[in-house]
Design an enzyme around this catalytic site. Structure first.
Site, PDB file in Angstrom:
ATOM      1  N   CYS A  49      15.735  16.724   7.631  1.00  0.00           N
ATOM      2  CA  CYS A  49      16.696  17.484   6.836  1.00  0.00           C
ATOM      3  C   CYS A  49      17.341  18.584   7.681  1.00  0.00           C
ATOM      4  CB  CYS A  49      16.038  18.013   5.564  1.00  0.00           C
ATOM      5  SG  CYS A  49      17.252  18.542   4.324  1.00  0.00           S
ATOM      6  N   HIS A  63      13.698  13.433   3.095  1.00  0.00           N
ATOM      7  CA  HIS A  63      12.394  14.105   3.202  1.00  0.00           C
ATOM      8  C   HIS A  63      11.246  13.092   3.118  1.00  0.00           C
ATOM      9  CE1 HIS A  63      13.306  18.425   3.246  1.00  0.00           C
ATOM     10  NE2 HIS A  63      14.410  18.066   2.614  1.00  0.00           N
ATOM     11  N   GLU A  99       8.305  13.278   4.208  1.00  0.00           N
ATOM     12  CA  GLU A  99       6.993  13.920   3.953  1.00  0.00           C
ATOM     13  C   GLU A  99       6.699  14.006   2.462  1.00  0.00           C
ATOM     14  OE1 GLU A  99       9.694  15.536   4.545  1.00  0.00           O
ATOM     15  OE2 GLU A  99       9.741  17.247   3.168  1.00  0.00           O
TER      16      GLU A  99
END
Ligand code: MN
Length: 249
Positions: A116, A219, A221
């Site tokens: 990001c 994202h 994660e």
């Protein structure tokens, strides 16, 4: 080959305490999701506090790889622009720290994964620019700031055939989440676009010279538990850092 988990530096973000016992206090922090995903991929993450440029080389000397996280907007002065309406919070000390880390890591041959804002830091570090606010731009842009679950797939991105991202995921398109209002405008020299949303917004960039310097606009994660294929990005970073073992090369 490294015979221990690779140490991945994760530069801290700025948190301004607005409500606690010490309002106005600045804190260095990292969202736990990034650290958990790195651990799950078999690396040993370490948080790098925001320091002056003099300490960047010392921080890099401790690492096998670097992960640049999401966070606040990059200060447009860093890429030669004035702030546009719609720009969010900026913290220039953090920008200077992360830009220096990105440049130093590349110079030292350290693998870098940018997520990001981390993709945007990579682009700015090597001479690129950003759209400061997609929402304020004319054109048929889709929504890139989803509401609701962080792990939910919000839109699709097409992967450039033959790119590192294509090799990591092994398919032509993937579903991603989306929490950004900025995006790459002019791409940094030495990089290529390796993923795009259907509205043309850049969702992945990577170094053209084949070194592991890779950014994604979504994202991963936040998706690793519900969409385990997203762990592959962190595993790819772990793998290259383990193979590289720059202390013996
Ligand atoms: Mn997006």
């Amino acid at each position: 080959m490294l015979n221990r988990p690779p140490i991945i530096g994760v530069p801290a973000n700025v948190l301004v305490d607005r409500t606690g016992a010490f309002p106005g206090t600045l804190r260095s922090y990292v969202n736990q999701d990034y650290l958990d995903a790195l651990s799950l991929a078999g690396t040993a993450p370490v948080v790098l506090p925001i320091t002056g440029p003099g300490e960047v080389d010392v921080q890099l000397s401790l690492l096998d790889g670097l992960l640049l996280t999401g966070g606040a907007d990059v200060c447009p002065l860093c890429y030669g622009e004035q702030p546009a309406r719609g720009l969010g919070d900026v913290y220039q000390d953090m920008d200077l720290h992360q830009l220096a880390l990105a440049r130093g890591a590349r110079e030292a041959g350290l693998p870098v994964l940018g997520i990001c804002r981390g993709l945007q830091v990579l682009n700015v570090a090597f001479g690129g620019t950003l759209h400061q606010d997609l929402n304020g731009m004319a054109g048929p842009f889709q929504q890139h700031a989803q509401l609701g679950y962080r792990h939910a797939v919000s839109h699709e991105v097409d992967l450039e055939p033959g790119s590192r991202l294509d090799r990591i995921f092994g398919c032509a398109s993937i579903g991603v989440n989306s929490f950004h209002h900025q995006a790459v405008k002019d791409l940094a020299a030495g990089f290529k676009v390796s993923a795009r949303a259907r509205d043309g917004v850049v969702e992945g960039i990577e170094a053209e010279d084949g070194t592991f310097v890779l950014g994604v606009q979504w994202h991963p994660e936040g998706m690793v538990h519900q969409h385990p294929e997203m762990l592959r990005l962190f595993q790819a970073l772990a793998e290259i850092c383990t193979q590289q073992d720059r202390r013996t090369s």
